[in-house]
Design a protein around this motif. Structure first.
Motif, PDB file in Angstrom:
ATOM      1  N   ILE A  72      33.382  44.491  29.919  1.00 54.12           N
ATOM      2  CA  ILE A  72      34.702  44.882  30.417  1.00 54.12           C
ATOM      3  C   ILE A  72      34.808  44.576  31.906  1.00 54.12           C
ATOM      4  CG2 ILE A  72      36.292  46.801  30.812  1.00 54.12           C
ATOM      5  CD1 ILE A  72      35.136  48.164  28.373  1.00 54.12           C
ATOM      6  N   THR A  73      35.903  43.978  32.287  1.00 53.29           N
ATOM      7  CA  THR A  73      36.215  43.772  33.697  1.00 53.29           C
ATOM      8  C   THR A  73      37.326  44.739  34.090  1.00 53.29           C
ATOM      9  OG1 THR A  73      35.633  41.418  33.634  1.00 53.29           O
ATOM     10  CG2 THR A  73      37.047  42.147  35.433  1.00 53.29           C
ATOM     11  N   TRP A  74      37.051  45.574  35.089  1.00 54.87           N
ATOM     12  CA  TRP A  74      38.019  46.570  35.522  1.00 54.87           C
ATOM     13  C   TRP A  74      38.825  46.042  36.705  1.00 54.87           C
ATOM     14  CZ3 TRP A  74      38.570  50.881  32.615  1.00 54.87           C
ATOM     15  CH2 TRP A  74      37.533  51.188  31.730  1.00 54.87           C
ATOM     16  N   PRO A  75      40.130  46.326  36.722  1.00 54.78           N
ATOM     17  CA  PRO A  75      40.940  45.883  37.873  1.00 54.78           C
ATOM     18  C   PRO A  75      40.507  46.610  39.129  1.00 54.78           C
ATOM     19  CG  PRO A  75      42.180  47.411  36.501  1.00 54.78           C
ATOM     20  CD  PRO A  75      40.913  47.118  35.758  1.00 54.78           C
ATOM     21  N   THR A  76      40.287  45.877  40.196  1.00 60.78           N
ATOM     22  CA  THR A  76      39.854  46.509  41.437  1.00 60.78           C
ATOM     23  C   THR A  76      40.105  45.568  42.604  1.00 60.78           C
ATOM     24  OG1 THR A  76      38.010  47.664  42.509  1.00 60.78           O
ATOM     25  CG2 THR A  76      37.484  45.636  41.329  1.00 60.78           C
ATOM     26  N   THR A  77      39.604  45.946  43.754  1.00 60.91           N
ATOM     27  CA  THR A  77      39.687  45.120  44.957  1.00 60.91           C
ATOM     28  C   THR A  77      38.272  44.813  45.414  1.00 60.91           C
ATOM     29  OG1 THR A  77      41.820  46.023  45.661  1.00 60.91           O
ATOM     30  CG2 THR A  77      40.414  45.062  47.377  1.00 60.91           C
ATOM     31  N   ARG A  78      37.988  43.541  45.619  1.00 62.07           N
ATOM     32  CA  ARG A  78      36.639  43.111  45.997  1.00 62.07           C
ATOM     33  C   ARG A  78      36.647  42.491  47.391  1.00 62.07           C
ATOM     34  NH1 ARG A  78      37.074  42.298  40.523  1.00 62.07           N
ATOM     35  NH2 ARG A  78      35.377  43.189  39.283  1.00 62.07           N
ATOM     36  N   LEU A  79      35.541  42.649  48.086  1.00 67.92           N
ATOM     37  CA  LEU A  79      35.360  42.081  49.414  1.00 67.92           C
ATOM     38  C   LEU A  79      34.229  41.074  49.366  1.00 67.92           C
ATOM     39  CD1 LEU A  79      36.141  45.322  49.799  1.00 67.92           C
ATOM     40  CD2 LEU A  79      36.000  44.679  52.202  1.00 67.92           C
ATOM     41  N   SER A  80      34.450  39.928  49.966  1.00 67.14           N
ATOM     42  CA  SER A  80      33.423  38.892  50.042  1.00 67.14           C
ATOM     43  C   SER A  80      33.365  38.351  51.460  1.00 67.14           C
ATOM     44  CB  SER A  80      33.712  37.760  49.048  1.00 67.14           C
ATOM     45  OG  SER A  80      34.972  37.167  49.304  1.00 67.14           O
ATOM     46  N   VAL A  81      32.271  37.724  51.794  1.00 67.38           N
ATOM     47  CA  VAL A  81      32.094  37.171  53.134  1.00 67.38           C
ATOM     48  C   VAL A  81      31.783  35.688  53.027  1.00 67.38           C
ATOM     49  CG1 VAL A  81      29.621  37.731  53.168  1.00 67.38           C
ATOM     50  CG2 VAL A  81      30.852  37.430  55.330  1.00 67.38           C
ATOM     51  N   VAL A  82      32.349  34.911  53.928  1.00 63.75           N
ATOM     52  CA  VAL A  82      32.055  33.479  53.999  1.00 63.75           C
ATOM     53  C   VAL A  82      31.584  33.164  55.413  1.00 63.75           C
ATOM     54  CG1 VAL A  82      33.661  32.819  52.170  1.00 63.75           C
ATOM     55  CG2 VAL A  82      34.462  32.915  54.508  1.00 63.75           C
TER      56      VAL A  82
END
Length: 385
Positions: A72-82
């Motif tokens: 299951i993939t839950w709706p959310t907000t993700r943070l990533s760094v580049v």
């Protein structure tokens, strides 16, 4: 206190955020952040707890098979760094998610906590709105801020908007009150072809972001995709004489309003961008081209495994293309599965039939040639908070 493990010290970090929903007409803003994450291979280091902020009857989880195992993939907000190297290294913190259903103040405070721990120097929030703009002209992109000093130093419009707002407006105000410099960039999407994706608007946002933070952004296939998108809309519009006539009316109004804007300053901006790309003024990831002010930006086909999608049939123009009379609320558009209004205090709307505001929260009203709209780098006629 937020503890970050495995995240190295960042160089002059800028946080770039976008949220699906009311503030994301045509998925233009969320697709722009997704493009950055894909091109620069962002590494996710944090995700907000979906239980805290989302109504799963509004934003439902999805089930998928992974090697025969259901997940299951839950709706959310993700943070990533580049991490971006080159002569002028600068790192980005990308925030990509869905406009929360509830507890907006806590949501913004959590994002600000990450910004503080990472030493973020500037927050740029991307949005897209529905406007009376023709698809055949460069996409208007407005840059606005609540900080008068920042408006002067970065040549932005200081917002004077009053009315309903979305998470973009709330996050920008939260940043301002916390002393974090914040800017929002808004692209105007033609209301008669509001269905996602809108690659031309996505590229216009990336172009403006590139100018704002002085960083060369790899565009990949965006320019080519945008040209294909416009060609498809041209063909569909030509099949309906009523739509074609309406588009021509918008073109005439836009051209008349922008005639004084064909200035040396606008030409100089575009020439500087060309020189920056020609001389390699920043890191690239094999980007083949860049759309000009008079050219056709390209698309980012979100979550499309291959090929190009055919644009949706343009909607027939209605007599009322502005805000709903008597209510002052932005016009609704179909095709998005997000709410059409926003409660800035505790809970976002629960309806599932809007794709973006026609006059976004935090910005002056958009329109084709109205005299009260701010000037922008693209000769825009709308702005946003």
């Amino acid at each position: 206190m937020i503890e970050l493990e495995g995240v190295p010290e960042l160089i002059d970090p800028v946080m770039v955020a976008a949220f699906e929903g009311w503030n994301d007409a045509g998925d233009a803003a969320s697709a722009a952040v997704a493009h950055l994450d894909r091109e620069w291979k962002g590494e996710v280091f944090a995700a907000l707890d979906a239980e805290d902020y989302y109504d799963f009857q509004v934003n439902r989880p999805t089930v998928f098979l992974d090697g025969g195992v259901r997940k299951i993939t839950w709706p959310t907000t993700r943070l990533s760094v580049v991490r971006i190297g080159g002569e002028k290294p600068r790192d980005l913190v990308l925030v990509r998610g869905i406009e929360p259903s509830m507890r907006w103040r806590s949501f913004c405070n959590e994002l600000l906590g990450f910004a503080h721990e990472l030493g973020v120097e500037l927050v740029v929030i991307l949005g897209a709105l529905l406007g009376d703009t023709p698809h055949t002209r460069p996409v208007p992109v407005s840059g606005v801020t609540s900080d008068s000093d920042l408006a002067r130093t970065m040549d932005l419009e200081e917002t004077k908007y009053e009315g309903p707002t979305g998470i973009v407006g709330i996050l920008q105000e939260a940043c301002t009150h916390a002393g974090v410099p914040a800017v929002s960039l808004w692209a105007a999407v033609p209301h008669y072809v509001s269905q996602p994706p809108n690659p031309k608007a996505t590229l216009a946002l990336l172009n403006r972001l590139e100018d704002l933070i002085d960083l060369r952004i790899p565009l990949g296939e965006l320019p080519e995709d945008a040209r294909a998108w416009q060609l498809g809309v041209d063909q569909l519009a030509a099949e309906d004489s009523e739509v074609a006539e309406y588009v021509q009316t918008l073109e005439e109004a836009r051209d008349t309003a922008e005639l004084p804007e064909a200035s040396g300053e606008a030409i100089a901006r575009e020439f500087e961008r060309y020189l920056r790309r020609r001389d390699g003024g920043g890191p690239t990831a094999g980007s083949p081209g860049h759309a000009t002010e008079s050219g056709e930006p390209a698309s980012y086909l979100r979550d499309t495994p291959g090929g190009r999608g055919r644009p949706s049939v343009p909607q027939r123009p209605e007599s009322d293309t502005g805000q709903d009379t008597g209510t002052g609320e932005p016009r609704k558009a179909t095709g998005q599965g997000e709410s059409a209004g926003a409660d800035a205090q505790d809970r976002a709307p629960g309806s599932e039939d809007s794709s973006g505001p026609s006059d976004p929260p935090g910005a002056p009203e958009s329109g084709s040639g109205s005299g009260d709209t701010p000037d922008t780098s693209d000769g825009t006629d709308s702005s946003e908070d």
